[in-house]
Scaffold this motif. Structure first.
Motif, PDB file in Angstrom:
ATOM      1  N   ASP A 194       0.587  -1.387  -0.094  1.00  0.00           N
ATOM      2  CA  ASP A 194      -0.074   0.135   0.124  1.00  0.00           C
ATOM      3  C   ASP A 194       0.381   1.571  -0.342  1.00  0.00           C
ATOM      4  N   CYS A 195       2.537   0.829  -0.526  1.00  0.00           N
ATOM      5  CA  CYS A 195       3.028   2.028  -0.138  1.00  0.00           C
ATOM      6  C   CYS A 195       2.624   3.663  -1.696  1.00  0.00           C
ATOM      7  N   ARG A 196       2.996   4.780  -1.069  1.00  0.00           N
ATOM      8  CA  ARG A 196       2.468   5.715  -1.867  1.00  0.00           C
ATOM      9  C   ARG A 196       4.243   6.346  -2.273  1.00  0.00           C
ATOM     10  N   TYR A 197       4.646   6.453  -3.634  1.00  0.00           N
ATOM     11  CA  TYR A 197       5.611   7.262  -2.973  1.00  0.00           C
ATOM     12  C   TYR A 197       6.186   8.387  -4.013  1.00  0.00           C
ATOM     13  N   LEU A 198       6.146   9.729  -3.688  1.00  0.00           N
ATOM     14  CA  LEU A 198       6.366  10.975  -4.089  1.00  0.00           C
ATOM     15  C   LEU A 198       7.655  10.818  -4.516  1.00  0.00           C
ATOM     16  N   VAL A 199       7.742  11.072  -5.960  1.00  0.00           N
ATOM     17  CA  VAL A 199       8.966  11.628  -6.155  1.00  0.00           C
ATOM     18  C   VAL A 199       9.503  12.456  -6.810  1.00  0.00           C
ATOM     19  N   ASP A 200       9.941  13.487  -6.409  1.00  0.00           N
ATOM     20  CA  ASP A 200      10.481  15.474  -7.233  1.00  0.00           C
ATOM     21  C   ASP A 200      11.912  15.350  -8.153  1.00  0.00           C
ATOM     22  N   THR A 201      11.268  15.966  -9.304  1.00  0.00           N
ATOM     23  CA  THR A 201      11.905  15.809 -10.062  1.00  0.00           C
ATOM     24  C   THR A 201      12.145  17.523 -10.971  1.00  0.00           C
ATOM     25  N   LEU A 202      13.521  17.580 -11.506  1.00  0.00           N
ATOM     26  CA  LEU A 202      13.766  18.887 -12.021  1.00  0.00           C
ATOM     27  C   LEU A 202      14.382  18.677 -14.195  1.00  0.00           C
ATOM     28  N   GLU A 203      13.245  18.897 -14.364  1.00  0.00           N
ATOM     29  CA  GLU A 203      13.345  19.189 -15.897  1.00  0.00           C
ATOM     30  C   GLU A 203      14.113  21.064 -16.077  1.00  0.00           C
ATOM     31  N   TYR A 204      15.480  19.990 -17.406  1.00  0.00           N
ATOM     32  CA  TYR A 204      15.985  21.688 -17.648  1.00  0.00           C
ATOM     33  C   TYR A 204      16.597  21.350 -18.599  1.00  0.00           C
ATOM     34  N   GLU A 219       9.929  10.544 -18.902  1.00  0.00           N
ATOM     35  CA  GLU A 219      10.157   9.130 -19.800  1.00  0.00           C
ATOM     36  C   GLU A 219      11.438   7.778 -18.638  1.00  0.00           C
ATOM     37  N   ASP A 220      12.591   9.211 -18.065  1.00  0.00           N
ATOM     38  CA  ASP A 220      13.238   8.630 -17.304  1.00  0.00           C
ATOM     39  C   ASP A 220      12.420   7.994 -15.859  1.00  0.00           C
ATOM     40  N   VAL A 221      11.993   8.645 -15.210  1.00  0.00           N
ATOM     41  CA  VAL A 221      10.685   7.765 -14.601  1.00  0.00           C
ATOM     42  C   VAL A 221      10.416   6.458 -14.539  1.00  0.00           C
ATOM     43  N   LYS A 222       8.993   6.386 -16.128  1.00  0.00           N
ATOM     44  CA  LYS A 222       8.560   5.913 -15.762  1.00  0.00           C
ATOM     45  C   LYS A 222       9.281   4.029 -16.887  1.00  0.00           C
ATOM     46  N   ASN A 223      11.438   4.840 -17.679  1.00  0.00           N
ATOM     47  CA  ASN A 223      11.766   3.910 -17.893  1.00  0.00           C
ATOM     48  C   ASN A 223      11.895   2.982 -16.151  1.00  0.00           C
ATOM     49  N   VAL A 224      12.602   3.248 -15.587  1.00  0.00           N
ATOM     50  CA  VAL A 224      12.984   3.062 -13.970  1.00  0.00           C
ATOM     51  C   VAL A 224      12.611   2.304 -13.484  1.00  0.00           C
ATOM     52  N   PHE A 225      11.175   2.889 -12.977  1.00  0.00           N
ATOM     53  CA  PHE A 225       9.937   2.239 -12.722  1.00  0.00           C
ATOM     54  C   PHE A 225       9.106   1.619 -12.775  1.00  0.00           C
ATOM     55  N   GLY A 226       8.932   2.194 -14.431  1.00  0.00           N
ATOM     56  CA  GLY A 226       7.906   1.645 -14.526  1.00  0.00           C
ATOM     57  C   GLY A 226       6.914   0.109 -14.767  1.00  0.00           C
ATOM     58  N   GLY A 227       8.254  -0.719 -14.015  1.00  0.00           N
ATOM     59  CA  GLY A 227       7.867  -2.655 -14.580  1.00  0.00           C
ATOM     60  C   GLY A 227       7.563  -2.395 -13.412  1.00  0.00           C
ATOM     61  N   GLY A 228       7.632  -2.120 -12.224  1.00  0.00           N
ATOM     62  CA  GLY A 228       6.932  -2.355 -10.742  1.00  0.00           C
ATOM     63  C   GLY A 228       6.376  -1.679 -10.241  1.00  0.00           C
ATOM     64  N   CYS A 229       5.879  -0.366 -10.966  1.00  0.00           N
ATOM     65  CA  CYS A 229       4.785   1.167 -10.057  1.00  0.00           C
ATOM     66  C   CYS A 229       3.723   0.881 -11.332  1.00  0.00           C
TER      67      CYS A 229
END
Length: 264
Positions: A194-204, A219-229
Motif C-alpha cells: 500500500d506504499c505511496r511514493y512521491l518523487v520530485d524531479t527537475l527538468e532543464y 520518460e526516465d521515471v517510467k523507464n526505471v520504475f515502470g516495471g513495478g509501479c
C-alpha cells in the motif's frame, strides 16, 4: 495499375515524413541523455559539500509540493512509516513526525544528521548497525525519527523494514545517472503493497548544466520504475530562480510524481 503505383508512392512519402519528424525527437533525447550520463559523483564529494557548508540543496521550510500532495500519499492513514532517501537535514522529517507518522532516513553525512537533530531541538541516541559495517543509526528519543548514516545501496528492508510512504526530494536527481535502475530497484524493494511514493524531479536543458541535481524526465521515471509501479504526474511548476542563472540555465521545471506498486 497507375492508381496502385500512386497509392504506394503516397504511402511511402507519408512514411518518410513521419520518420523525419520522429528522428529529431529521438536525437534530442539521445543528446539529453549523453550530456549527463557519464557524470559520476563519489560519496566523498557529497561529504565534502557538507563539511564545506555547500548545501544549497537544503530547504529551511517544508517543501511546498509535499504539502500540496501529502493527502495523496497518506490517503487517510494514521502513523504511516515514511522513508527519506538521502535525507540530509530535511525539515520535512520533523513536520511528518509531528503529525504522528514515523520517519526513517538514510544519509551519508554524519555532520548533516547531527545538524538536523540540533536544529530541530531533538534529543537522540546513537547506535551501531550490525548488518552494515561501519554504519550508525541516530534515533530521536521519542522513537519517531531514525536516520541511518551509511551508503544508501547498503540499506535494505532487512535493515530498516518496509514503508507505507516515501518522500524523494533531492535523491533521484542526485544519484549518478548510471545508477538509476539500481536505485529504483532498491526503492521498490522497500515499498509495502500500500506504499505511496512521491518523487520530485527537475527538468532543464542538460547541455547547459552538468548537475547535480540532474535532469530527470517523465520518460526516465517510467523507464526505471515502470516495471513495478504505476507512475502518475501530479504537479508541474515553474521553479526557475535567480540562482539558477549561475548554473547557466534560463528555465527549470519541477515535477512531482506519485508511484504506486502495480497489482500483483
Amino acid at each position: 495499375m497507375l492508381k496502385l503505383l500512386f497509392g504506394w508512392l503516397l504511402n511511402w512519402k507519408c512514411a518518410q515524413l513521419s520518420a523525419s519528424l520522429k528522428k529529431p525527437a529521438e536525437e534530442k533525447r539521445r543528446e539529453e541523455m549523453s550530456a549527463q550520463e557519464n557524470r559520476v559523483m563519489a560519496l566523498s564529494e557529497w561529504e565534502d559539500r557538507w563539511q564545506e557548508g555547500k548545501t544549497g540543496f537544503h530547504r529551511s521550510e517544508v517543501h511546498n509540493l509535499l504539502e500540496s500532495n501529502l493527502d495523496k500519499v497518506v490517503c487517510g492513514r494514521n502513523e504511516v512509516r515514511f522513508f527519506f532517501p538521502l535525507c540530509g537535514k530535511a525539515v520535512d522529517m520533523k513536520w511528518l513526525a509531528d503529525m504522528g507518522h514515523t520517519v526513517v532516513g538514510v544519509e551519508i553525512s554524519e555532520k548533516g544528521i547531527k545538524q538536523f537533530f540540533a536544529e530541530q531541538n531533538l534529543a537522540f541516541n546513537e547506535e551501531p548497525v550490525p548488518a552494515i559495517s561501519g554504519a550508525k543509526v541516530f534515533k530521536s528519543t521519542d522513537g519517531k525519527i531514525s536516520i541511518y548514516q551509511c551508503d544508501l545501496y547498503k540499506f535494505s528492508s532487512t535493515v530498516g523494514g518496509k514503508f507505507g510512504g516515501i518522500w524523494d526530494r533531492g535523491a533521484l536527481v542526485a544519484i549518478n545517472p548510471c545508477d538509476r535502475q539500481k536505485y529504483a530497484t532498491l526503492l521498490m524493494s522497500l515499498m509495502n503493497n500500500d506504499c505511496r511514493y512521491l518523487v520530485d524531479t527537475l527538468e532543464y536543458n542538460p547541455e547547459l548544466y552538468k548537475g547535480p541535481p540532474f535532469f530527470v524526465s517523465e520518460e526516465d521515471v517510467k523507464n526505471v520504475f515502470g516495471g513495478g509501479c504505476d507512475v502518475e504526474l501530479l504537479e508541474s511548476v515553474d521553479a526557475f530562480e535567480e540562482k539558477h542563472k549561475s548554473w547557466g540555465l534560463d528555465s527549470l521545471t519541477e515535477k512531482v510524481y506519485l508511484l504506486t506498486p502495480k497489482a500483483q
